[in-house]
Design a protein around this motif. Structure first.
Motif, PDB file in Angstrom:
ATOM      1  N   GLN A  93       0.725  -1.321   0.207  1.00 31.49           N
ATOM      2  CA  GLN A  93       0.237  -0.415  -0.021  1.00 31.49           C
ATOM      3  C   GLN A  93       0.946   1.646   0.278  1.00 31.49           C
ATOM      4  OE1 GLN A  93      -0.906  -2.762   2.937  1.00 31.49           O
ATOM      5  NE2 GLN A  93      -2.393  -3.569   0.880  1.00 31.49           N
ATOM      6  N   ASN A  94       0.634   1.958  -0.894  1.00 31.64           N
ATOM      7  CA  ASN A  94       0.903   3.289  -0.684  1.00 31.64           C
ATOM      8  C   ASN A  94       0.675   4.590   0.665  1.00 31.64           C
ATOM      9  OD1 ASN A  94       1.288   5.980  -1.471  1.00 31.64           O
ATOM     10  ND2 ASN A  94       1.461   6.042  -3.355  1.00 31.64           N
ATOM     11  N   VAL A  95       1.087   4.672   1.440  1.00 34.41           N
ATOM     12  CA  VAL A  95       1.303   6.178   2.080  1.00 34.41           C
ATOM     13  C   VAL A  95       0.944   7.485   1.612  1.00 34.41           C
ATOM     14  CG1 VAL A  95       0.770   6.733   3.943  1.00 34.41           C
ATOM     15  CG2 VAL A  95       0.544   3.763   3.499  1.00 34.41           C
ATOM     16  N   PRO A  96       0.872   8.275   0.842  1.00 37.20           N
ATOM     17  CA  PRO A  96       0.643   9.396   0.708  1.00 37.20           C
ATOM     18  C   PRO A  96       1.234  10.028   1.891  1.00 37.20           C
ATOM     19  CG  PRO A  96      -1.268   9.294   0.111  1.00 37.20           C
ATOM     20  CD  PRO A  96      -0.731   7.978   0.475  1.00 37.20           C
ATOM     21  N   ILE A  97       1.803  11.086   2.267  1.00 42.50           N
ATOM     22  CA  ILE A  97       1.690  12.126   3.326  1.00 42.50           C
ATOM     23  C   ILE A  97       2.197  13.703   3.341  1.00 42.50           C
ATOM     24  CG2 ILE A  97       3.376  12.736   5.108  1.00 42.50           C
ATOM     25  CD1 ILE A  97       4.206   9.736   5.845  1.00 42.50           C
ATOM     26  N   TYR A  98       1.262  14.476   2.669  1.00 40.34           N
ATOM     27  CA  TYR A  98       1.339  15.777   3.032  1.00 40.34           C
ATOM     28  C   TYR A  98       2.503  16.143   3.905  1.00 40.34           C
ATOM     29  CZ  TYR A  98      -3.620  16.194   2.166  1.00 40.34           C
ATOM     30  OH  TYR A  98      -4.401  16.580   1.728  1.00 40.34           O
ATOM     31  N   PRO A  99       3.240  17.366   2.336  1.00 42.61           N
ATOM     32  CA  PRO A  99       4.604  17.700   2.930  1.00 42.61           C
ATOM     33  C   PRO A  99       4.549  18.344   3.690  1.00 42.61           C
ATOM     34  CG  PRO A  99       3.989  17.882   0.821  1.00 42.61           C
ATOM     35  CD  PRO A  99       2.921  17.348   1.459  1.00 42.61           C
ATOM     36  N   THR A 100       3.656  19.807   3.818  1.00 39.76           N
ATOM     37  CA  THR A 100       4.215  20.736   4.858  1.00 39.76           C
ATOM     38  C   THR A 100       3.779  20.580   6.231  1.00 39.76           C
ATOM     39  OG1 THR A 100       1.373  21.039   3.851  1.00 39.76           O
ATOM     40  CG2 THR A 100       3.413  22.240   2.940  1.00 39.76           C
ATOM     41  N   ILE A 101       2.876  19.328   6.592  1.00 41.95           N
ATOM     42  CA  ILE A 101       2.837  19.152   7.933  1.00 41.95           C
ATOM     43  C   ILE A 101       3.788  18.922   9.017  1.00 41.95           C
ATOM     44  CG2 ILE A 101       0.545  17.768   7.469  1.00 41.95           C
ATOM     45  CD1 ILE A 101       1.851  14.555   8.045  1.00 41.95           C
ATOM     46  N   SER A 102       3.843  18.879   9.632  1.00 43.46           N
ATOM     47  CA  SER A 102       4.760  18.918  10.753  1.00 43.46           C
ATOM     48  C   SER A 102       5.783  18.022  11.049  1.00 43.46           C
ATOM     49  CB  SER A 102       4.849  19.176  12.607  1.00 43.46           C
ATOM     50  OG  SER A 102       3.894  18.226  13.468  1.00 43.46           O
ATOM     51  N   LYS A 103       6.936  17.979  11.303  1.00 38.73           N
ATOM     52  CA  LYS A 103       7.896  16.253  12.003  1.00 38.73           C
ATOM     53  C   LYS A 103       7.040  15.575  12.588  1.00 38.73           C
ATOM     54  CE  LYS A 103      10.982  18.277  14.980  1.00 38.73           C
ATOM     55  NZ  LYS A 103      10.546  19.307  15.401  1.00 38.73           N
ATOM     56  N   GLU A 104       6.638  16.146  13.837  1.00 38.25           N
ATOM     57  CA  GLU A 104       5.535  15.243  14.697  1.00 38.25           C
ATOM     58  C   GLU A 104       4.707  14.781  14.361  1.00 38.25           C
ATOM     59  OE1 GLU A 104       8.316  18.539  16.375  1.00 38.25           O
ATOM     60  OE2 GLU A 104       6.238  18.530  15.479  1.00 38.25           O
ATOM     61  N   ASP A 105       4.216  15.230  13.066  1.00 35.83           N
ATOM     62  CA  ASP A 105       3.280  14.981  12.332  1.00 35.83           C
ATOM     63  C   ASP A 105       3.222  13.013  11.446  1.00 35.83           C
ATOM     64  OD1 ASP A 105       0.901  15.799  12.927  1.00 35.83           O
ATOM     65  OD2 ASP A 105       0.502  17.253  12.433  1.00 35.83           O
ATOM     66  N   TYR A 106       4.840  13.966  10.446  1.00 40.57           N
ATOM     67  CA  TYR A 106       5.601  12.627   9.973  1.00 40.57           C
ATOM     68  C   TYR A 106       5.074  11.547  11.051  1.00 40.57           C
ATOM     69  CZ  TYR A 106       7.186  15.538   5.919  1.00 40.57           C
ATOM     70  OH  TYR A 106       7.004  16.192   4.950  1.00 40.57           O
ATOM     71  N   TYR A 108       3.732  10.265  13.318  1.00 40.83           N
ATOM     72  CA  TYR A 108       2.871   9.540  13.996  1.00 40.83           C
ATOM     73  C   TYR A 108       2.193   8.565  12.757  1.00 40.83           C
ATOM     74  CZ  TYR A 108      -2.219   8.699  14.786  1.00 40.83           C
ATOM     75  OH  TYR A 108      -3.433   8.265  15.076  1.00 40.83           O
ATOM     76  N   VAL A 109       2.288   9.303  11.941  1.00 34.97           N
ATOM     77  CA  VAL A 109       1.771   9.235  10.133  1.00 34.97           C
ATOM     78  C   VAL A 109       2.605   7.631   9.982  1.00 34.97           C
ATOM     79  CG1 VAL A 109       0.844   9.411   7.964  1.00 34.97           C
ATOM     80  CG2 VAL A 109      -0.068  10.705   9.414  1.00 34.97           C
ATOM     81  N   LEU A 110       3.907   8.041  10.007  1.00 36.49           N
ATOM     82  CA  LEU A 110       4.285   6.524   9.491  1.00 36.49           C
ATOM     83  C   LEU A 110       5.004   5.721  10.266  1.00 36.49           C
ATOM     84  CD1 LEU A 110       7.811   8.765   8.589  1.00 36.49           C
ATOM     85  CD2 LEU A 110       6.555   7.329   7.308  1.00 36.49           C
ATOM     86  N   ASN A 111       4.348   5.983  11.620  1.00 36.24           N
ATOM     87  CA  ASN A 111       4.362   5.152  12.749  1.00 36.24           C
ATOM     88  C   ASN A 111       2.953   4.159  12.598  1.00 36.24           C
ATOM     89  OD1 ASN A 111       7.101   4.302  14.086  1.00 36.24           O
ATOM     90  ND2 ASN A 111       6.207   6.430  15.243  1.00 36.24           N
ATOM     91  N   HIS A 112       1.915   4.660  13.100  1.00 32.83           N
ATOM     92  CA  HIS A 112       0.723   4.731  12.742  1.00 32.83           C
ATOM     93  C   HIS A 112      -0.017   3.611  11.275  1.00 32.83           C
ATOM     94  CE1 HIS A 112      -3.589   4.846  12.593  1.00 32.83           C
ATOM     95  NE2 HIS A 112      -3.773   4.343  13.716  1.00 32.83           N
ATOM     96  N   SER A 113       0.935   3.823  11.017  1.00 33.06           N
ATOM     97  CA  SER A 113       0.416   3.269   9.416  1.00 33.06           C
ATOM     98  C   SER A 113       1.572   1.838   8.657  1.00 33.06           C
ATOM     99  CB  SER A 113       1.013   4.634   8.263  1.00 33.06           C
ATOM    100  OG  SER A 113       2.106   4.121   7.809  1.00 33.06           O
ATOM    101  N   GLU A 114       2.828   2.027   9.996  1.00 31.78           N
ATOM    102  CA  GLU A 114       4.137   0.661  10.237  1.00 31.78           C
ATOM    103  C   GLU A 114       4.596   1.123   8.400  1.00 31.78           C
ATOM    104  OE1 GLU A 114       1.927  -2.561  11.146  1.00 31.78           O
ATOM    105  OE2 GLU A 114       0.867  -1.719  12.801  1.00 31.78           O
ATOM    106  N   SER A 115       5.101   1.745   8.088  1.00 31.77           N
ATOM    107  CA  SER A 115       5.419   2.365   6.886  1.00 31.77           C
ATOM    108  C   SER A 115       6.702   1.618   6.718  1.00 31.77           C
ATOM    109  CB  SER A 115       5.110   3.529   6.377  1.00 31.77           C
ATOM    110  OG  SER A 115       4.084   4.184   5.724  1.00 31.77           O
ATOM    111  N   ILE A 132      12.897  12.387  12.213  1.00 33.30           N
ATOM    112  CA  ILE A 132      12.412  11.685  13.150  1.00 33.30           C
ATOM    113  C   ILE A 132      12.782   9.717  12.832  1.00 33.30           C
ATOM    114  CG2 ILE A 132      10.810  12.760  13.898  1.00 33.30           C
ATOM    115  CD1 ILE A 132       9.539  10.851  10.889  1.00 33.30           C
ATOM    116  N   LYS A 133      12.765   9.631  12.087  1.00 28.88           N
ATOM    117  CA  LYS A 133      13.663   8.583  11.260  1.00 28.88           C
ATOM    118  C   LYS A 133      13.938   7.135  12.671  1.00 28.88           C
ATOM    119  CE  LYS A 133      17.308   7.629   8.279  1.00 28.88           C
ATOM    120  NZ  LYS A 133      18.286   7.282   7.226  1.00 28.88           N
ATOM    121  N   ALA A 134      14.333   7.551  13.389  1.00 34.95           N
ATOM    122  CA  ALA A 134      15.464   7.073  14.403  1.00 34.95           C
ATOM    123  C   ALA A 134      13.167   6.313  15.319  1.00 34.95           C
ATOM    124  CB  ALA A 134      16.333   7.564  15.235  1.00 34.95           C
TER     125      ALA A 134
END
Length: 597
Positions: A93-106, A108-115, A132-134
């Motif tokens: 699955q492709n999980v597109p993320i808005y580029p303009t959101i905060s790193k904290e939201d990045y 959240y979305v990366l973790n919640h989606s388990e990308s 936030i990659k780590a």
């Protein structure tokens, strides 16, 4: 070496669309992106070849069915679409993320989606992801731009050059069923954490095929200009629709360069949100104000004529005769500013002012307003110029295979193959909005006698004053945003004795107005909002608006803000909707000034 065989083309999954395009249109310019000051095109065949390369490369990286791969891009570009198909073919699955959101939201979305992997466009996005990659499960991040010391998406393409495992890609493709999950789109949300909307292949494919019947495109020949964020389902579905119709897609460099790019490529179709159409209109009016003599008289004669426009010749032969002259003398110049070939523009995401619908249709650049949500993939209804399917002030008629009913409280309920699978990892919120097969939109609406749907408000945005009277902010806001003096406005007053408003003036227009009137007012934003002359002039606009509403709804007081409301400033979502709770918090002092002083 594996030789790619074309599948029998029945479009049931999103990745069937490029193969259908290859068999039906075989475009030499399927996608065109501007890079290093020149337009670089990718043919349908190259698009498919590279998508398969990405699939083979991801297989070698160990990507399994139902793995999640994030894609974050500042601008729309060819690489996004290649990765999209490459991911989907594997049953991932492709999980597109808005580029303009905060790193904290990045995070959240990366973790919640388990990308597990992430493709990013450029250094700015990469910097936020790296911070936030780590804290995530990401095994690798690949960049579209060449960035020294970073992994490039070319490494995945290189991994996929060897076609030995293409048989496995074909097996994976065969295993993907229409009702399988294709993407998780995190809604930008005006409050709280984003929700992950799960859309299947069939959700979006059904929407593409039904929307095709409403858009008068010349298949295999038309040119589309794309600039709305592709991470939003509106533009993403439109891009699949363009591909299905054999429309050559050009990606604008930025909103600022929209007019310049349009003049170069001469698009026949484009999509935008109402805020952008408002800005285009305001700029045109400002240019008209700079004219003098007979040119100015003719310009505003044409504009006023356009504001009276009704479809299907409803205004009679004399109006149509004048309109023909206005189109020749004035409106042809408007068209030229956007390339001169525009046949249709599409609007979604928020309510479009009827004056814009009228004036652009009069100018022979009709805007077809539609209605939908991320949860409905997105189109529910849309206007269509043909066969009397266009009515100003409505969002058109409901598309094929979709059912809409209006609940007793006026809420719009939607049922159909386009309705989402649910919210990812959130059965409670899913159950709140999906009941008896109907999606509860939270929007209020009504059908007129001809079957056109009209949006009358949003159930969550309505409020009661302390006197127990209901107020519908979007109606007041929509009326006031027609003023050239007002760029943004939020109506407030829940639980208070009266409605009021926080207003961001249109500083660009007001500075021009100050010059023309030779007024002794400073030009900084702070000086503008402190000026009694400006305040009194905006009061006139508010008074004019108030005459259209009941006494309990009228705006009794307002305050002006010195800053421009923006996505980066936290005022607006990435789709340009107001974050009402946050705006109220940012301007708590102005709120208190209105109600507590």
């Amino acid at each position: 070496m594996y030789k790619l065989q074309l599948m029998p083309i029945e479009i049931t999954r999103l990745f069937d669309i490029p193969y259908y395009q290859l068999e039906t249109y075989k475009l030499s310019k399927a996608f065109t992106t501007r890079s290093n000051n020149k337009w670089e095109s990718t043919s349908t065949q190259e698009y498919i070849n590279k998508a398969n390369q990405i699939s083979r490369g991801l297989l070698r990286l160990g990507v399994k069915p139902n793995d999640k791969i994030a894609v974050i891009s500042t601008n729309n570009r060819t690489e996004w679409n290649i990765c999209d198909i490459g991911i989907l073919q594997l049953g991932a699955q492709n999980v597109p993320i808005y580029p303009t959101i905060s790193k904290e939201d990045y995070e959240y979305v990366l973790n919640h989606s388990e990308s597990i992997y992430c493709f990013v466009s450029d250094a700015d996005v990469l910097e936020k992801v790296n911070k936030i990659k780590a804290n995530t499960k990401l095994k690798g991040v690949f960049t579209f731009d060449d960035i020294i010391g970073e992994k490039s998406w070319n490494e995945v393409l290189e991994l996929g050059k060897d076609t030995e495992n293409q048989n496995e890609v074909e097996e994976r493709k065969k295993a993907v069923k229409p009702k399988d999950l294709a993407t998780i789109i995190y809604t930008s949300g005006t409050t709280g954490k984003p929700k992950g909307v799960m859309l299947s292949h069939n959700n979006i494919v059904s929407n593409v095929l039904a929307s095709d019947k409403r858009v008068p495109l010349e298949k295999g020949k038309d040119i589309g200009l794309s600039f709305l964020p592709i991470c939003h389902i509106f533009e993403r579905m439109i891009l699949y629709l363009y591909q299905y119709c054999g429309v050559s897609i050009y990606f604008a460099e930025s909103i600022e360069k929209l007019s310049e790019n349009a003049q170069e490529i001469k698009p026949s179709v484009m999509t935008a949100v109402p805020r952008l159409y408002e800005k285009i209109y305001d700029k045109i009016i400002l240019k008209g104000e700079d004219l003098s003599g007979i040119k100015k008289i003719l310009f505003f004669w044409a504009v006023n004529l356009g504001l009276k426009y009704e479809p299907n010749g409803a205004n009679g032969w004399w109006y149509e005769k004048q309109l023909g002259l206005a189109r020749k003398l004035i409106f042809s110049k408007w068209q030229a500013a956007l390339g001169g070939q525009l046949k249709i523009m599409v609007s979604g995401s928020a309510a479009l002012q009827p004056r814009l619908t009228k004036v652009f249709a009069a100018a022979n650049m009709p805007i077809m307003e539609g209605y939908g949500l991320t949860e409905t993939s997105p189109v529910v209804s849309v206007n269509d110029q043909r066969q009397k399917g266009f009515k100003v002030g409505t969002v058109g008629k409901v598309i094929e295979h979709v059912e809409v009913k209006i609940a007793e409280n006026g809420e719009i309920l939607v049922k159909g193959p386009n309705v989402m699978m649910g919210y990812f990892k959130d059965e409670v919120k899913t159950a709140e909005v999906l009941k008896d097969g109907y999606f509860h939109t939270g929007d209020k609406g009504e059908f007129d006698e001809e079957g056109f749907l009209k949006i009358t408000g949003r159930t969550k945005e309505m409020f009661k004053t302390s006197g127990g009277k209901y107020v519908v902010p979007p109606l007041l806001e929509g009326e006031l945003k027609q003023s050239l003096f007002i760029e943004q406005i939020m109506v407030i007053g829940e639980g208070e004795k009266m409605p009021a408003a926080i207003i961001q003036p249109n500083f660009e227009f007001i500075k021009d107005w100050i010059d023309k009137k030779n007024l002794q007012i400073g030009k900084t934003n702070q000086e503008i909002i402190s000026s009694e002359i400006v305040i009194n002039r905006i009061q006139k606009e508010v008074d004019k608006c108030n005459t259209h509403f009941g006494k309990w709804e009228r705006i009794k007081r307002f305050e002006l803000t010195p800053d421009v409301w923006s996505i980066d400033g936290g005022h607006l979502t990435p789709t340009m909707k107001m974050k009402r709770v946050i705006i109220k918090e940012i301007y708590k002092d102005l709120y208190d000034k209105i109600y507590r002083n």
